[in-house]
Design a protein around this motif. Structure first.
Motif, PDB file in Angstrom:
ATOM      1  N   UNK A 239       0.835  -1.205   0.000  1.00 57.30           N
ATOM      2  CA  UNK A 239       0.000   0.000   0.000  1.00 57.30           C
ATOM      3  C   UNK A 239       0.871   1.258   0.000  1.00 57.30           C
ATOM      4  N   UNK A 240       1.986   1.219   0.745  1.00 58.46           N
ATOM      5  CA  UNK A 240       2.911   2.363   0.783  1.00 58.46           C
ATOM      6  C   UNK A 240       3.460   2.637  -0.619  1.00 58.46           C
ATOM      7  N   UNK A 241       3.837   1.563  -1.320  1.00 58.07           N
ATOM      8  CA  UNK A 241       4.330   1.728  -2.692  1.00 58.07           C
ATOM      9  C   UNK A 241       3.231   2.257  -3.606  1.00 58.07           C
ATOM     10  N   UNK A 242       2.017   1.722  -3.444  1.00 55.56           N
ATOM     11  CA  UNK A 242       0.904   2.175  -4.275  1.00 55.56           C
ATOM     12  C   UNK A 242       0.623   3.654  -4.055  1.00 55.56           C
ATOM     13  N   UNK A 243       0.616   4.098  -2.803  1.00 52.06           N
ATOM     14  CA  UNK A 243       0.299   5.494  -2.500  1.00 52.06           C
ATOM     15  C   UNK A 243       1.277   6.478  -3.099  1.00 52.06           C
ATOM     16  N   UNK A 244       2.518   6.052  -3.336  1.00 46.76           N
ATOM     17  CA  UNK A 244       3.528   6.936  -3.916  1.00 46.76           C
ATOM     18  C   UNK A 244       3.668   6.781  -5.427  1.00 46.76           C
ATOM     19  N   UNK A 245       3.322   5.610  -5.962  1.00 48.98           N
ATOM     20  CA  UNK A 245       3.678   5.308  -7.352  1.00 48.98           C
ATOM     21  C   UNK A 245       2.500   5.044  -8.273  1.00 48.98           C
ATOM     22  N   UNK A 246       1.312   4.836  -7.727  1.00 49.09           N
ATOM     23  CA  UNK A 246       0.201   4.496  -8.598  1.00 49.09           C
ATOM     24  C   UNK A 246       0.414   3.152  -9.269  1.00 49.09           C
ATOM     25  N   UNK A 247       0.045   3.049 -10.531  1.00 53.28           N
ATOM     26  CA  UNK A 247       0.086   1.764 -11.221  1.00 53.28           C
ATOM     27  C   UNK A 247       1.509   1.237 -11.402  1.00 53.28           C
ATOM     28  N   UNK A 351      -0.476   9.842   1.932  1.00 53.63           N
ATOM     29  CA  UNK A 351       0.163   9.671   0.628  1.00 53.63           C
ATOM     30  C   UNK A 351      -0.203  10.828  -0.307  1.00 53.63           C
ATOM     31  N   UNK A 352       0.669  11.143  -1.267  1.00 52.32           N
ATOM     32  CA  UNK A 352       0.399  12.259  -2.200  1.00 52.32           C
ATOM     33  C   UNK A 352      -0.563  11.833  -3.304  1.00 52.32           C
ATOM     34  N   UNK A 353      -1.782  11.505  -2.919  1.00 51.71           N
ATOM     35  CA  UNK A 353      -2.750  10.903  -3.838  1.00 51.71           C
ATOM     36  C   UNK A 353      -3.192  11.882  -4.919  1.00 51.71           C
ATOM     37  N   UNK A 354      -3.413  13.132  -4.548  1.00 49.56           N
ATOM     38  CA  UNK A 354      -3.987  14.086  -5.506  1.00 49.56           C
ATOM     39  C   UNK A 354      -3.097  14.270  -6.732  1.00 49.56           C
ATOM     40  N   UNK A 355      -1.772  14.378  -6.517  1.00 47.44           N
ATOM     41  CA  UNK A 355      -0.882  14.635  -7.658  1.00 47.44           C
ATOM     42  C   UNK A 355      -0.462  13.354  -8.380  1.00 47.44           C
ATOM     43  N   UNK A 356      -0.889  12.200  -7.888  1.00 50.45           N
ATOM     44  CA  UNK A 356      -0.494  10.934  -8.526  1.00 50.45           C
ATOM     45  C   UNK A 356      -1.650  10.269  -9.269  1.00 50.45           C
ATOM     46  N   UNK A 357      -2.745  10.991  -9.474  1.00 56.98           N
ATOM     47  CA  UNK A 357      -3.843  10.440 -10.265  1.00 56.98           C
ATOM     48  C   UNK A 357      -3.369  10.211 -11.705  1.00 56.98           C
ATOM     49  N   UNK A 358      -3.880   9.185 -12.385  1.00 63.87           N
ATOM     50  CA  UNK A 358      -3.380   8.850 -13.729  1.00 63.87           C
ATOM     51  C   UNK A 358      -3.361  10.027 -14.699  1.00 63.87           C
ATOM     52  N   UNK A 359      -4.426  10.825 -14.718  1.00 61.50           N
ATOM     53  CA  UNK A 359      -4.458  11.949 -15.657  1.00 61.50           C
ATOM     54  C   UNK A 359      -3.417  13.003 -15.295  1.00 61.50           C
ATOM     55  N   UNK A 360      -3.175  13.185 -13.996  1.00 53.59           N
ATOM     56  CA  UNK A 360      -2.141  14.118 -13.557  1.00 53.59           C
ATOM     57  C   UNK A 360      -0.759  13.643 -14.020  1.00 53.59           C
ATOM     58  N   UNK A 361      -0.502  12.359 -13.860  1.00 56.36           N
ATOM     59  CA  UNK A 361       0.788  11.800 -14.264  1.00 56.36           C
ATOM     60  C   UNK A 361       0.990  11.928 -15.772  1.00 56.36           C
ATOM     61  N   UNK A 362      -0.076  11.697 -16.515  1.00 60.82           N
ATOM     62  CA  UNK A 362       0.028  11.814 -17.984  1.00 60.82           C
ATOM     63  C   UNK A 362       0.289  13.258 -18.398  1.00 60.82           C
TER      64      UNK A 362
END
Length: 438
Positions: A239-247, A351-362
């Motif tokens: 979960x820690x990895x997911x919260x920082x890295x997404x997919x 976790x920095x969830x807001x800035x790691x959303x898929x559309x944000x990352x793209x």
């Protein structure tokens, strides 16, 4: 009664041990490396101070033992009892050497051309993933090293070293075969998650929440929750990895657990790790809650095509079905949990969830394509999240991925070295025993 010959033998052996102790020197004097490849200044200071303290104490005990051996008082003990006292000192010396070897594994490879600075860059990534907003704990220094093998591991800070001393730093072992790609961040931040979860006491707190859920629910359907509780330590690290890295976290996990089907479906209910098939599904469920997007369902279907369950025994299929059915509720329980250590915040909130959303990352990937220098001013874990998302989308080749991440690892290592070189001079610390004088 001990004879003069016995005393002379033990004195000579103790003095020989004292002489060998003199060869244990500070790593500052024995580990050549370029400045950018060095471990952080806090980590270097903590390791040297720790070993100096152990060596200084052992030197004091050896001197006292020699004085005692030469005193009339010691002659009342038998040779066997006196030998037993000496052996304890010798074992303590060997404990010190074991500790030196642990840290030598970390520091020795820093002198390897190229690899040393990459590993220093991984130190920066690890520290970024452990540093949470909110000052929930004092983060210990973290250091990384490469090792052969398939999996990563951590010797957490403040856990026991050989001899019982507490480790002054967290030591993270990373498989060498994973350099360099976005998947290495999944393994690394998973291990960081072990340290962070322990500092926040998340496992204990969530186990209590799960026990309450079992007590309030249907006893016949308690098995999935009992297994989740047993696997909780590893799940929280994923979960820690997911919260920082997404997919990127799930794709890194896929790389680790892509094994022959026998091992993927080898369901052991008494170990700390979820069996690989359900572990991927747990990662997907956590990702769906944190970063809602159709990509999770698509990756789940791909996983099921790679490892279909059709030919499993009825018992295995039934257990897998029961676990999958409970997963959405379990993922929500974990991420919405509010332990005392977080002072009212949810686990998801750290976790920095807001800035790691898929559309944000793209969007960030597109911006960095036009202005590559922008990625040099963001958190290291965000760089890996963006590159990993682009790789999952087929927007970046493996060669380009390796080039970008290699550049960034070197950049982070160099920036850290520059920051230490230009930092204001602090007041002189209270002197501690130096290894070079033991």
């Amino acid at each position: 009664m001990r004879t003069a010959a016995d005393t002379r033998f033990l004195v000579n052996e103790t003095l020989a041990l004292f002489g060998r102790l003199q060869t244990v020197r500070s790593f500052s004097l024995s580990t050549p490396m370029v400045l950018a490849a060095a471990v952080s200044a806090p980590a270097q200071a903590a390791i040297n101070a720790h070993l100096a303290h152990v060596a200084f104490d052992l030197r004091r005990r050896l001197r006292e033992f020699v004085r005692w051996l030469r005193s009339p008082e010691s002659r009342r003990l038998s040779a066997a009892n006196t030998q037993a006292r000496y052996v304890l000192l010798k074992m303590r010396f060997n404990n010190l050497l074991d500790q030196v070897d642990i840290f030598a594994d970390v520091l020795g490879q820093r002198s390897e051309h190229g690899t040393g600075t990459w590993v220093a860059g991984l130190d920066v990534l690890a520290e970024d993933a452990l540093c949470l907003p909110g000052n929930y704990y004092a983060a210990p220094p973290l250091v990384c090293y490469l090792e052969r093998g398939h999996g990563a591991a951590i010797r957490r800070a403040r856990t026991r070293l050989p001899g019982g001393d507490l480790s002054p730093v967290g030591v993270i072992q990373i498989p060498r075969e994973r350099l360099i790609g976005s998947g290495i961040a999944s393994s690394l931040i998973h291990e960081v998650g072990h340290q962070g979860s322990e500092l926040l006491d998340l496992t204990t707190s969530l186990k209590q929440a799960i026990e309450q859920r079992i007590a309030a629910g249907d006893r016949e359907n308690a098995l999935p929750w009992q297994l989740f509780s047993r696997w909780l330590n590893e799940i929280l690290s994923d979960c820690w990895a997911m919260g920082h890295l997404g997919i990127t976290a799930t794709y890194g996990l896929l790389s680790v657990v892509s094994l022959p089907s026998y091992f993927v479906f080898r369901i052991g209910t008494d170990g700390p790790h979820p069996f690989p098939w359900i572990r991927v599904k747990i990662s997907l469920a956590l990702g769906e809650v944190l970063f809602p997007h159709p990509q999770w369902a698509a990756l789940g279907r791909q996983w099921e095509e790679l490892y279909p369950t059709d030919e499993l025994s009825a018992d295995k299929r039934d257990l897998i079905h029961r676990l999958e059915t409970a997963l959405p509720e379990f993922a929500a329980l974990v991420l919405n949990h509010r332990p005392k250590s977080l002072r009212g915040q949810r686990v998801a909130d750290i976790f920095p969830v807001a800035e790691r959303q898929p559309d944000q990352l793209r969007a960030l990937f597109e911006a960095w394509q036009q202005q590559p220098h922008l990625r040099e001013h963001v958190a290291p874990s965000l760089v890996f999240a963006v590159v990993g998302q682009a790789k999952a989308d087929g927007r970046i080749s493996t060669n380009e991925e390796a080039r970008v991440l290699s550049h960034m690892l070197n950049r982070w290592a160099l920036n850290r070295a520059r920051n230490y070189c230009t930092a204001p001079v602090a007041p002189a610390p209270v002197p501690t025993p130096s290894l070079q004088t033991v």
